[in-house]
Scaffold this motif. Structure first.
Motif, mmCIF file in Angstrom:
data_model
loop_
_atom_site.group_PDB
_atom_site.id
_atom_site.type_symbol
_atom_site.label_atom_id
_atom_site.label_comp_id
_atom_site.label_asym_id
_atom_site.label_seq_id
_atom_site.Cartn_x
_atom_site.Cartn_y
_atom_site.Cartn_z
ATOM 1 N N GLU A 161 46.465 33.213 31.951
ATOM 2 C CA GLU A 161 46.122 31.856 32.852
ATOM 3 C C GLU A 161 46.025 31.965 34.229
ATOM 4 O O GLU A 161 45.217 31.303 34.851
ATOM 5 N N ILE A 162 46.774 32.847 34.871
ATOM 6 C CA ILE A 162 46.475 33.343 36.356
ATOM 7 C C ILE A 162 45.314 33.914 36.602
ATOM 8 O O ILE A 162 44.432 33.249 37.634
ATOM 9 N N LEU A 163 44.826 34.767 35.650
ATOM 10 C CA LEU A 163 43.425 35.533 35.618
ATOM 11 C C LEU A 163 42.206 34.390 35.766
ATOM 12 O O LEU A 163 41.551 34.637 36.469
ATOM 13 N N ARG A 164 42.551 33.536 34.714
ATOM 14 C CA ARG A 164 41.498 32.492 34.715
ATOM 15 C C ARG A 164 41.451 31.736 35.704
ATOM 16 O O ARG A 164 40.313 31.624 36.101
ATOM 17 N N GLU A 165 42.681 31.389 36.394
ATOM 18 C CA GLU A 165 42.665 30.462 37.524
ATOM 19 C C GLU A 165 41.776 30.995 38.679
ATOM 20 O O GLU A 165 41.087 30.712 39.584
ATOM 21 N N GLU A 166 42.160 32.524 38.977
ATOM 22 C CA GLU A 166 41.594 33.347 39.874
ATOM 23 C C GLU A 166 40.219 33.473 39.626
ATOM 24 O O GLU A 166 39.338 33.462 40.713
ATOM 25 N N LEU A 167 39.593 33.716 38.298
ATOM 26 C CA LEU A 167 38.345 33.861 38.148
ATOM 27 C C LEU A 167 37.417 32.559 38.580
ATOM 28 O O LEU A 167 36.497 32.501 39.000
ATOM 29 N N ASP A 168 38.208 31.438 38.329
ATOM 30 C CA ASP A 168 37.427 30.251 38.598
ATOM 31 C C ASP A 168 37.184 30.083 40.096
ATOM 32 O O ASP A 168 36.405 29.374 40.495
ATOM 33 N N LYS A 169 38.245 30.646 40.843
ATOM 34 C CA LYS A 169 38.092 30.316 42.505
ATOM 35 C C LYS A 169 37.034 31.354 42.881
ATOM 36 O O LYS A 169 36.348 31.390 44.035
ATOM 37 N N LEU A 170 36.396 32.330 42.171
ATOM 38 C CA LEU A 170 35.202 32.983 42.487
ATOM 39 C C LEU A 170 33.915 32.335 42.608
ATOM 40 O O LEU A 170 34.002 31.328 41.813
#
Length: 192
Positions: free
Chosen positions: A124-133
């Motif tokens: 979930e954290i990885l997905r959130e961080e990818l969304d910020k890119l």
């Protein structure tokens, strides 16, 4: 007075004549740059050229130019910004295609094949961080994670192939550090 130094002066004093001169002096250079370096379709490039010329003609009186070189830099900067806007719009239009296979399916926590509960928090954290890119950064990270060659990736992200390795290395390091920090923070909160 050198005829090259007159474009911005003519544009300031006679808009119609200045637009004509601006087109004559810069349109072919801008077209060549857009089609060869950015791989933009010729029709789209012409639209960008006209948009740039009229934007320059509307804003030229707001800036002092001492040389034609300074003016050329101004024209080129506006053209680059217009190209970036076009590329962003094109990527958003095709976002559904790029995000479904590369983004949602690869890092979705909704997959029935993945464990549920606390073990999904790193995903979930990885997905959130990818969304910020930015879109191009996300595409680079996800395609590279599938061992796709930088030469192939450069076609999708409109970045020079020789710079993608550096971008990828930096992004991977940043993502790893952010995800690790957020997972640790999350675990600390749960233990309290």
């Amino acid at each position: 007075m050198n005829s090259e130094t007159e474009t911005y002066r003519i544009l300031k004093s006679d808009r119609d004549q200045g637009i004509k001169l601006l087109f004559e002096r810069y349109s072919k250079k801008l077209l060549r740059y857009a089609t060869k370096n950015w791989k933009i379709a010729e029709d789209d490039a012409w639209d960008l050229i006209y948009k740039t010329i009229y934007k320059v003609s509307d804003s030229v009186t707001n800036y002092p130019f001492e040389t034609e070189q300074a003016f050329a830099s101004f024209v080129f900067r506006i053209f680059i910004n217009n190209m970036k806007d076009l590329v962003r719009k094109q990527k958003k239009a095709s976002e559904g295609l790029s995000e479904i296979p590369l983004h949602e399916n690869m890092v979705s926590s909704d997959s029935p094949h993945e464990p549920t509960g606390i073990q999904n928090r790193p995903l979930e954290i990885l997905r959130e961080e990818l969304d910020k890119l930015d879109d191009w950064q996300r595409i680079l990270v996800l395609m590279r994670s599938q061992d796709m060659a930088y030469s192939e990736i450069s076609k999708y992200v409109d970045r020079p192939e020789n710079q993608l390795k550096t971008y990828y290395s930096r992004l991977k390091k940043q993502l790893t550090e952010r995800v690790a920090a957020l997972v640790n923070k999350s675990e600390t909160k749960e233990n309290v």
